[in-house]
Design an enzyme around this catalytic site. Structure first.
Site, PDB file in Angstrom:
ATOM      1  N   ARG A 178      42.205  28.286  43.883  1.00 62.54           N
ATOM      2  CA  ARG A 178      41.245  29.038  44.600  1.00 62.54           C
ATOM      3  C   ARG A 178      40.379  27.637  45.173  1.00 62.54           C
ATOM      4  NH1 ARG A 178      35.822  31.615  42.738  1.00 62.54           N
ATOM      5  NH2 ARG A 178      35.095  32.768  45.108  1.00 62.54           N
ATOM      6  N   HIS A 203      39.293  27.197  49.055  1.00 64.56           N
ATOM      7  CA  HIS A 203      37.868  26.785  49.278  1.00 64.56           C
ATOM      8  C   HIS A 203      37.547  25.540  50.096  1.00 64.56           C
ATOM      9  CE1 HIS A 203      35.562  30.679  47.400  1.00 64.56           C
ATOM     10  NE2 HIS A 203      36.702  30.782  47.638  1.00 64.56           N
TER      11      HIS A 203
HETATM   12  C1  HEM Z   1      41.316  36.902  52.413  1.00 62.69           C
HETATM   13  C2  HEM Z   1      39.870  36.583  51.899  1.00 62.69           C
HETATM   14  C3  HEM Z   1      39.623  36.263  50.385  1.00 62.69           C
HETATM   15  C4  HEM Z   1      38.388  36.893  50.114  1.00 62.69           C
HETATM   16  C5  HEM Z   1      37.223  37.747  50.535  1.00 62.69           C
HETATM   17  C6  HEM Z   1      38.509  36.312  48.487  1.00 62.69           C
HETATM   18  C7  HEM Z   1      37.390  36.528  47.799  1.00 62.69           C
HETATM   19  C8  HEM Z   1      37.631  36.048  46.324  1.00 62.69           C
HETATM   20  C9  HEM Z   1      36.410  36.619  45.493  1.00 62.69           C
HETATM   21  C10 HEM Z   1      35.244  37.496  45.782  1.00 62.69           C
HETATM   22  C11 HEM Z   1      36.691  36.105  44.212  1.00 62.69           C
HETATM   23  C12 HEM Z   1      36.173  36.352  42.816  1.00 62.69           C
HETATM   24  C13 HEM Z   1      35.103  35.425  42.663  1.00 62.69           C
HETATM   25  C14 HEM Z   1      34.369  35.694  41.591  1.00 62.69           C
HETATM   26  O1  HEM Z   1      33.644  36.823  41.379  1.00 62.69           O
HETATM   27  O2  HEM Z   1      34.509  34.881  40.593  1.00 62.69           O
HETATM   28  C15 HEM Z   1      38.137  35.732  44.430  1.00 62.69           C
HETATM   29  C16 HEM Z   1      38.769  34.932  43.646  1.00 62.69           C
HETATM   30  C17 HEM Z   1      40.155  34.353  43.562  1.00 62.69           C
HETATM   31  N1  HEM Z   1      40.561  33.936  44.783  1.00 62.69           N
HETATM   32 FE1  HEM Z   1      40.097  34.849  46.494  1.00 62.69          FE
HETATM   33  N2  HEM Z   1      39.517  35.382  48.464  1.00 62.69           N
HETATM   34  C18 HEM Z   1      40.174  35.555  49.541  1.00 62.69           C
HETATM   35  C19 HEM Z   1      41.544  34.917  49.825  1.00 62.69           C
HETATM   36  C20 HEM Z   1      41.876  34.008  48.957  1.00 62.69           C
HETATM   37  C21 HEM Z   1      42.998  33.034  49.173  1.00 62.69           C
HETATM   38  C22 HEM Z   1      43.496  32.752  50.622  1.00 62.69           C
HETATM   39  C23 HEM Z   1      43.284  32.433  47.849  1.00 62.69           C
HETATM   40  C24 HEM Z   1      44.423  31.382  47.657  1.00 62.69           C
HETATM   41  C25 HEM Z   1      45.221  31.025  48.299  1.00 62.69           C
HETATM   42  C26 HEM Z   1      42.461  32.924  46.992  1.00 62.69           C
HETATM   43  C27 HEM Z   1      42.630  32.806  45.558  1.00 62.69           C
HETATM   44  C28 HEM Z   1      41.857  33.162  44.664  1.00 62.69           C
HETATM   45  C29 HEM Z   1      42.139  33.043  43.249  1.00 62.69           C
HETATM   46  C30 HEM Z   1      43.082  32.297  42.542  1.00 62.69           C
HETATM   47  C31 HEM Z   1      40.833  33.627  42.549  1.00 62.69           C
HETATM   48  C32 HEM Z   1      40.621  33.733  40.944  1.00 62.69           C
HETATM   49  C33 HEM Z   1      39.726  32.656  40.583  1.00 62.69           C
HETATM   50  C34 HEM Z   1      39.290  32.596  39.150  1.00 62.69           C
HETATM   51  O3  HEM Z   1      40.138  33.158  38.496  1.00 62.69           O
HETATM   52  O4  HEM Z   1      38.321  32.185  38.664  1.00 62.69           O
HETATM   53  N3  HEM Z   1      41.553  33.757  47.482  1.00 62.69           N
HETATM   54  N4  HEM Z   1      38.530  35.786  45.807  1.00 62.69           N
END
Ligand code: HEM
Length: 322
Positions: free
Chosen positions: A62, A66
């Site tokens: 992530r 970002h």
């Molecule tokens: C399509 C649009 C996306 C949205 C709206 C989105 C939104 C989010 C949100 C809200 C979280 C949780 C944050 C939290 O509450 O701790 C999250 C976690 C995560 N996102 Fe996305 N995301 C998107 C795309 C992506 C992309 C493109 C990737 C990587 C290529 C990604 C990888 C991750 C990962 C791995 C987590 C888990 C992180 C953790 O375990 O702390 N996301 N995302």
């Protein structure tokens, strides 16, 4: 004389122009002379990091996402705020990022092997790839040669990152602004096979006056048991329950059953192209195709807005400008 100076200056000007205006020139093996073991060093550290804390694979993936969506993949997400500057990492959507310490640890290893050579932006890109590999996902060749940015601004991060409540038109617009298309959107959302989320990222779906029809009601009930209020900032839920430390296609099975955690996940069922992709991978018969697609989209994302040549700098420590 004037003609002679002009005829000498023109090629020189063109050369400078070419050097500063070329499109991103990343290369496989960019450090083959200056730091030949870069990939082995990153991998060795990543093996240690992920064996000690398998749940870090998601956060490290992530971080790269970002980074790339704000000012391009230039490691601007890693810079600490200073007295006069609120940096990206302190923007609201970035407060849940983790893994900064691991990046510094890998960077420190590289600094002792090849001081001042490997950029933090490249370190992040390699770590994201290795995080996926170590979570049993696909591997892909990483082009290198990114340089580190010198600007990091919290307001930009809040503006540029896709919000959890994003619908298809909004997500498509944000992805398009990074040169990424609808396929990249549905494929890269598959990264939610890894990791966890805090309640405030989805709790509005549970505590609205009218139930959210895009969320399976039984699943909503389960989530309400965990996440007691919209403001509960400490409870974590897996986006891919049952296999959140393993990179696989099962995220799409949850989404297909209206069990995607965020509105952005659920939104993938509202567009014909993304819905078809979700349903296809959800059958469990196309994980290989998903792996290949994910690799391709990650390479594309890793090219977003990169600095190359003499732009930016090679930071010595990722959290502070040189
Ligand atoms: C399509 C649009 C996306 C949205 C709206 C989105 C939104 C989010 C949100 C809200 C979280 C949780 C944050 C939290 O509450 O701790 C999250 C976690 C995560 N996102 Fe996305 N995301 C998107 C795309 C992506 C992309 C493109 C990737 C990587 C290529 C990604 C990888 C991750 C990962 C791995 C987590 C888990 C992180 C953790 O375990 O702390 N996301 N995302």
């Amino acid at each position: 004389m004037a003609i002679m100076i002009r005829s000498l200056l023109l090629p020189l000007t063109l050369l400078v122009l070419a050097a500063t205006s070329t499109v991103a020139q990343l290369e496989i093996g960019y450090y083959s002379k200056s730091c030949p073991n870069v990939e082995a060093i990153v991998r060795e550290e990543m093996v240690k990091i992920i064996s000690a804390a398998p749940s870090l694979a998601g956060p490290l993936l992530r971080l790269h996402f970002h980074d790339c969506f704000v000012r391009g993949c230039d490691a601007s997400v890693l810079i600490d705020s200073t007295k006069g500057n609120l940096a990206e990492r302190d923007a609201k959507p970035n407060r849940s990022l983790r893994g900064f310490g691991s990046v510094e640890r890998v960077k420190a290893k590289l600094e002792s092997a090849c001081p001042g050579v490997v950029s933090c932006a490249d370190v992040l890109t390699l770590m994201a790839r290795d995080a996926v590999v170590l979570a049993k996902g696909p591997s892909w060749p990483v082009e290198l040669g990114r340089r580190d940015g010198r600007t990091s601004n919290a307001a930009e991060a809040s503006d540029e990152l896709p919000p959890a409540f994003g619908d298809i038109p909004l997500l498509t617009k944000i992805f398009a602004s990074k040169g990424l298309d609808l396929k990249d959107l549905v494929v890269l959302s598959g990264a939610h096979t890894l990791g966890t989320a805090h309640c405030p990222s989805y709790a509005d779906r549970l505590y609205n006056a009218t139930a959210d029809p895009s969320l399976d009601s039984e699943y909503a009930e389960k989530l309400r048991m965990k996440c007691r209020s919209v403001n509960d900032g400490s409870t974590l839920s897996e986006m891919d329950p049952g296999s959140y430390k393993t990179f696989d296609g099962s995220y799409y099975r949850h989404v297909a059953k209206r069990r995607g955690l965020f509105r952005s996940d659920a939104a993938l069922l509202t567009d014909a192209t993304t819905r078809e992709y979700v349903r296809r991978v959800a059958t469990g018969k196309f994980d290989d195709a998903f792996f290949k697609d994910f690799s391709e989209s990650m390479i594309k994302m890793g090219n977003v807005g990169v600095l190359t040549g003499v732009q930016g700098e090679i930071r010595k420590k990722c959290y502070v400008l040189n």
